[in-house]
Design a protein around this motif. Sequence first.
Motif, PDB file in Angstrom:
ATOM      1  N   HIS A   1     -16.292  57.377  -3.770  1.00 28.92           N
ATOM      2  CA  HIS A   1     -15.149  57.266  -2.854  1.00 28.92           C
ATOM      3  C   HIS A   1     -15.585  57.185  -1.406  1.00 28.92           C
ATOM      4  O   HIS A   1     -14.959  56.510  -0.593  1.00 28.92           O
ATOM      5  CB  HIS A   1     -14.198  58.449  -3.070  1.00 28.92           C
ATOM      6  CG  HIS A   1     -13.514  58.405  -4.393  1.00 28.92           C
ATOM      7  ND1 HIS A   1     -12.438  57.603  -4.642  1.00 28.92           N
ATOM      8  CD2 HIS A   1     -13.784  59.049  -5.562  1.00 28.92           C
ATOM      9  CE1 HIS A   1     -12.053  57.752  -5.903  1.00 28.92           C
ATOM     10  NE2 HIS A   1     -12.852  58.637  -6.490  1.00 28.92           N
TER      11      HIS A   1
ATOM     12  N   VAL B   1      -5.891  52.572  -0.653  1.00 28.80           N
ATOM     13  CA  VAL B   1      -4.621  52.714   0.076  1.00 28.80           C
ATOM     14  C   VAL B   1      -4.763  53.722   1.209  1.00 28.80           C
ATOM     15  O   VAL B   1      -4.353  53.464   2.349  1.00 28.80           O
ATOM     16  CB  VAL B   1      -3.488  53.131  -0.898  1.00 28.80           C
ATOM     17  CG1 VAL B   1      -2.257  53.586  -0.131  1.00 28.80           C
ATOM     18  CG2 VAL B   1      -3.148  51.977  -1.838  1.00 28.80           C
ATOM     19  N   SER B   2      -5.383  54.850   0.905  1.00 22.00           N
ATOM     20  CA  SER B   2      -5.453  55.882   1.954  1.00 22.00           C
ATOM     21  C   SER B   2      -6.416  55.466   3.069  1.00 22.00           C
ATOM     22  O   SER B   2      -6.138  55.683   4.248  1.00 22.00           O
ATOM     23  CB  SER B   2      -5.852  57.230   1.353  1.00 22.00           C
ATOM     24  OG  SER B   2      -7.196  57.186   0.917  1.00 22.00           O
ATOM     25  N   ALA B   3      -7.515  54.833   2.704  1.00 26.46           N
ATOM     26  CA  ALA B   3      -8.464  54.398   3.735  1.00 26.46           C
ATOM     27  C   ALA B   3      -7.885  53.263   4.576  1.00 26.46           C
ATOM     28  O   ALA B   3      -8.184  53.142   5.765  1.00 26.46           O
ATOM     29  CB  ALA B   3      -9.772  53.955   3.086  1.00 26.46           C
TER      30      ALA B   3
ATOM     31  N   ARG C   1      -5.967  54.452  -5.014  1.00 21.47           N
ATOM     32  CA  ARG C   1      -5.554  55.517  -4.076  1.00 21.47           C
ATOM     33  C   ARG C   1      -6.490  55.567  -2.875  1.00 21.47           C
ATOM     34  O   ARG C   1      -6.047  55.685  -1.727  1.00 21.47           O
ATOM     35  CB  ARG C   1      -5.567  56.861  -4.800  1.00 21.47           C
ATOM     36  CG  ARG C   1      -4.318  57.130  -5.587  1.00 21.47           C
ATOM     37  CD  ARG C   1      -4.233  58.602  -6.001  1.00 21.47           C
ATOM     38  NE  ARG C   1      -3.104  58.796  -6.902  1.00 21.47           N
ATOM     39  CZ  ARG C   1      -3.162  59.479  -8.045  1.00 21.47           C
ATOM     40  NH1 ARG C   1      -4.303  60.049  -8.423  1.00 21.47           N
ATOM     41  NH2 ARG C   1      -2.080  59.612  -8.788  1.00 21.47           N
ATOM     42  N   THR C   2      -7.776  55.509  -3.138  1.00 21.36           N
ATOM     43  CA  THR C   2      -8.740  55.580  -2.037  1.00 21.36           C
ATOM     44  C   THR C   2      -8.595  54.374  -1.105  1.00 21.36           C
ATOM     45  O   THR C   2      -8.645  54.507   0.128  1.00 21.36           O
ATOM     46  CB  THR C   2     -10.170  55.681  -2.588  1.00 21.36           C
ATOM     47  OG1 THR C   2     -10.293  56.914  -3.287  1.00 21.36           O
ATOM     48  CG2 THR C   2     -11.201  55.617  -1.466  1.00 21.36           C
TER      49      THR C   2
ATOM     50  N   GLU D   1     -14.499  54.172   1.010  1.00 25.25           N
ATOM     51  CA  GLU D   1     -13.788  54.315   2.290  1.00 25.25           C
ATOM     52  C   GLU D   1     -14.541  53.584   3.405  1.00 25.25           C
ATOM     53  O   GLU D   1     -13.927  52.937   4.259  1.00 25.25           O
ATOM     54  CB  GLU D   1     -13.651  55.804   2.643  1.00 25.25           C
ATOM     55  CG  GLU D   1     -12.662  56.529   1.748  1.00 25.25           C
ATOM     56  CD  GLU D   1     -12.735  58.051   1.893  1.00 25.25           C
ATOM     57  OE1 GLU D   1     -13.563  58.526   2.709  1.00 25.25           O
ATOM     58  OE2 GLU D   1     -11.988  58.747   1.180  1.00 25.25           O
TER      59      GLU D   1
ATOM     60  N   THR E   1       0.637  53.909  -6.461  1.00 28.70           N
ATOM     61  CA  THR E   1      -0.354  54.328  -5.458  1.00 28.70           C
ATOM     62  C   THR E   1      -0.026  53.767  -4.073  1.00 28.70           C
ATOM     63  O   THR E   1      -0.674  54.132  -3.093  1.00 28.70           O
ATOM     64  CB  THR E   1      -1.773  53.846  -5.820  1.00 28.70           C
ATOM     65  OG1 THR E   1      -1.821  52.420  -5.710  1.00 28.70           O
ATOM     66  CG2 THR E   1      -2.171  54.278  -7.213  1.00 28.70           C
TER      67      THR E   1
ATOM     68  N   ALA F   1      -4.663  52.846   5.245  1.00 24.54           N
ATOM     69  CA  ALA F   1      -3.686  53.487   6.127  1.00 24.54           C
ATOM     70  C   ALA F   1      -2.721  52.471   6.747  1.00 24.54           C
ATOM     71  O   ALA F   1      -2.401  52.549   7.939  1.00 24.54           O
ATOM     72  CB  ALA F   1      -4.400  54.295   7.212  1.00 24.54           C
TER      73      ALA F   1
END
Lengths: 318, 318, 318, 318
Positions: free
Chosen positions: C32, C75-77, C72-73, C36, C106, C79
């Motif tokens: 992960h 999407v979150s990275a 998920r990673t 990122e 996600t 932002a």
Amino acid sequence: MTSSLTTLPARQFAGVVPPVATPLLPDGGIDHSSLERLVDYLIGAGVHGLFALGSTGETAYFTDDQRVEIARTIVSATAGRVPIIAGAIELTSARILETSRRLTATGVDAVVTTAPLYTLNSPAEITAHFRAIAAGIDVPLWAYDVPVRVHSKLSADLLLGLAVDGVIAGVKDSSGDDVGFRRLVAANAAAGHPVQLLTGHEVIVDAMALVGADGVVPGLANVEAAGYVRLWDATTRGDWEAARDEQERLNRVFEIVFQPTGLSGDATGVGAFKAAMKARGIIDHATMAFPTQPLDETAVDRIQNILASLDLLPDPVA
Amino acid sequence: MTSSLTTLPARQFAGVVPPVATPLLPDGGIDHSSLERLVDYLIGAGVHGLFALGSTGETAYFTDDQRVEIARTIVSATAGRVPIIAGAIELTSARILETSRRLTATGVDAVVTTAPLYTLNSPAEITAHFRAIAAGIDVPLWAYDVPVRVHSKLSADLLLGLAVDGVIAGVKDSSGDDVGFRRLVAANAAAGHPVQLLTGHEVIVDAMALVGADGVVPGLANVEAAGYVRLWDATTRGDWEAARDEQERLNRVFEIVFQPTGLSGDATGVGAFKAAMKARGIIDHATMAFPTQPLDETAVDRIQNILASLDLLPDPVA
Amino acid sequence: MTSSLTTLPARQFAGVVPPVATPLLPDGGIDHSSLERLVDYLIGAGVHGLFALGSTGETAYFTDDQRVEIARTIVSATAGRVPIIAGAIELTSARILETSRRLTATGVDAVVTTAPLYTLNSPAEITAHFRAIAAGIDVPLWAYDVPVRVHSKLSADLLLGLAVDGVIAGVKDSSGDDVGFRRLVAANAAAGHPVQLLTGHEVIVDAMALVGADGVVPGLANVEAAGYVRLWDATTRGDWEAARDEQERLNRVFEIVFQPTGLSGDATGVGAFKAAMKARGIIDHATMAFPTQPLDETAVDRIQNILASLDLLPDPVA
Amino acid sequence: MTSSLTTLPARQFAGVVPPVATPLLPDGGIDHSSLERLVDYLIGAGVHGLFALGSTGETAYFTDDQRVEIARTIVSATAGRVPIIAGAIELTSARILETSRRLTATGVDAVVTTAPLYTLNSPAEITAHFRAIAAGIDVPLWAYDVPVRVHSKLSADLLLGLAVDGVIAGVKDSSGDDVGFRRLVAANAAAGHPVQLLTGHEVIVDAMALVGADGVVPGLANVEAAGYVRLWDATTRGDWEAARDEQERLNRVFEIVFQPTGLSGDATGVGAFKAAMKARGIIDHATMAFPTQPLDETAVDRIQNILASLDLLPDPVA
């Protein structure tokens, strides 16, 4: 080589080099009169060379005697105005050599052939095949890459090896493999451009010119040659939007090949070209070589409608 | 037809009909002496017919002049003892007719050909192709179904249509499509058995005989003909276990074709046969047609070891 | 739709939309941290969107749980900086719907999938397949045409039918079929441009942009993203020579994929990308998903040499 | 292993092991009642094992939840009378393991899977794939070779390597490659028969039994199971002519699959089976899994006529 003045025969072929269709009489004989008219039409439109006896020329359907007949008429009608390359399509090296020698005797400037047909050969064997043919003829040899018919692909590495050794003078690429073609363009450039690279894909000439193709072999030029000349001229002066606009107009003409239904690949492509050529008055009959089946009236009507909508039909005689 | 006495020429070919290999001299010329010896070897072993100029005979690599040379030697060496069918492998109908006429003039009893090569044709066009060839020759025509080389499959429906109309006298099936072959056998039987059906798959002759094949065209018979005659005899008397045992022995011989590595399909198959034929003393040289690459020593050694382990090598001269 | 503010979600994806590689730990688990960093690298270079879980992302090798982790990673990275489309690669409609729903949860902005795998379906069935999936998810659906993996081709007619009915919002074309792609571009334009058309062929982006592609999904951007952004920018301002020059530089980088020998297609392509990404410091490990075999040292050395020759390696730490 | 008493689990599967069709309700849900009746029909006819969730069982179209439902019903209806092998058809190793574990929890006796789908793997990778799956489940693993769906072929060498190492317990061969199958039979025999070899080709069971197949997985047994049991019994007592006669009768039934026209491969094959099963009263509905298109009335009529002509329709109720 055919001429002591020609210092770079491999570079003779560039720009628009249409595969000349072979007009036939209703009984299947060669329609020499229409063939002469077609040659004049193409050269009159400004094409830069002629590709005799290619797939669009239905060459595989003809005997070698007929092929010689066809080549002779194209050579005499051309009268030296543009260079001519002739397809020697046969099974294997020894047979290709026989056909090649008969064709070169008619005065064509180069010969093009494929990897062996029917046999099951390795890249090393295919390389030896091209070397033997080149050594046995006295005009430049081109390689024709058309996996849909030959059922094997000539790799960029194989072709470049033949190119740097002077075995082949050019490649006609009808593989549809962009990655391979572009690798070949780059490797050819890095090696000092030993060979000419022509694309056989008439609907992306603008893009392939940008990529670095030296020319195109457009079957559709039998129907509308002037457009391809304008298109190529635009690419040579770097006017890519003009090239694209002309290509897109030509692609609307190319829709004629999608009008026949239920027919073979050969009947569909050559049949649409010949139907359109007849409708435009370029040839007298749309007859195809035996056993290719003719288009039905519906397909012919649709083709004529496409031509009419693009203002490509002659004015009706009053 | 060649003889007014022959009432069922289509039924001449049955049982073991080997595709005769073409022995070559080291310089690539036809080795007529070895070819005569090979014909005697095959007929002496009891085979029921000969298939000249098939894929195992490397026919695609030869010019028509060479093909005529080969056919003449096979015809003269055979001296009428068994019927001969000759492959006319060319691109399309008109060209196949030219080759066929030259071959039939040598005295062969039938001609076999494939669907067109290189071109893109529909089933209707392929049907017309076979009809035109049959109409243009004066010996029976056979259809050869070998998709790995022709890249199109002759469907059971297409073949049966040609059979019931008397266009073809037989089919050599090298398609590997069991379902299609068995449908064809059943349909042929239901139609009164108008054609002979020979399988080209030499490793399942026992099974195909059970299924109803009329014979086999085994390339491996060039190496070990007597086994195929014993095998076929066992099937005709319904001794299926004996047939299977003989087939399994022959399949151990067939392992020779898996010994070469890194070579083309043609080099591997024909090369293994020729290496074994030379080791057995049936021919003088293992030379293959240009540009097929030769086997290396390792492969030849392995092939000889297989032959030795099956007691198929001649005794060393004291 | 995911956002009431988005009026044209189908048009979110354009320009450079790299297929995000999936960095792995030496034990095969998702890395992960590297993922990122990779997302930041890509967005920092100016890419216009991200394609998560495509073929370059090795998606077929992961379980749905792992796919959710990866999405998920990303999407979150990300932002929200660029839109994200996620591949839902599964056998058939019902199974694709299950995977799609887990992925859309996600927060990805769109889903892309192929025709059914393993099954033998007609165009009508494939059309129904896409309709059912589109009806069952609440984000836009894209069609992915990749015959080398799916073994069937999505025709221009089929895709255009789905496009004009609003079933699909875009097409990722990795078919290598230029004729079909250009016909689709023309038909899409004629229909008011209902869908976005992205090419998956990273070595001809300049040409495909000229032809009318709306963007590109370049696997090589994982190695050198800034070049693709510069290339695309050049095409948008009509500087075709600059675009070509940048493309040719990128194609010299692309030569890394031709360095491994004797490995599978997946090992070669993704393996070369990951080896180069590691060499450039973008990810920590070049591990590929099981059972893909690793590159050997020779291939890795060659890849590093190519990168070094193009000044793409970080300065060694003093 | 599921039972400490089973000493040779790999040998459980032999003889007639039909791929159980999956009857569906008109709304697409599993028709458990018909499925139970089908299991009873098959076992009542004397089959020796059941193959759940194969291609004939439309397994690729179902979610894992549905697959578990189907497997449970087959297991409970079978009640231990014959062994059951279940297909775990998924993209790659990790995903296949997930599906396999859910299926083995229902009580099936073995699992069968293919090479990876969608991905591009080498033989070494495919070998590792089977090893990982076998190591991760507690029932025997079988390999399923079906190139028409997987688009890669499992070679005899690869399969034999897995066999002698105890990785796989059997092979279901639907490759149509007779040469490969027979080589595998011979190599398996030479190695002490480590694996069971079942053919998936229901129209040549007699021939494949002669060749040495250990059994057959006949989709047509869903329509006419007793014939396959009689056929297999004839082969085991060496009555090859009786086996052939029964096979030829069954092949006349098999003509039902050639009656639909214009439909996909899946619609044609499974559709014909289900139409015939319904006509014979074995299941209640001929519904196929989404998006497979239904047969038209003409095809259904033709199928019923074939069944009637072979006396395979139930007497009409007075």
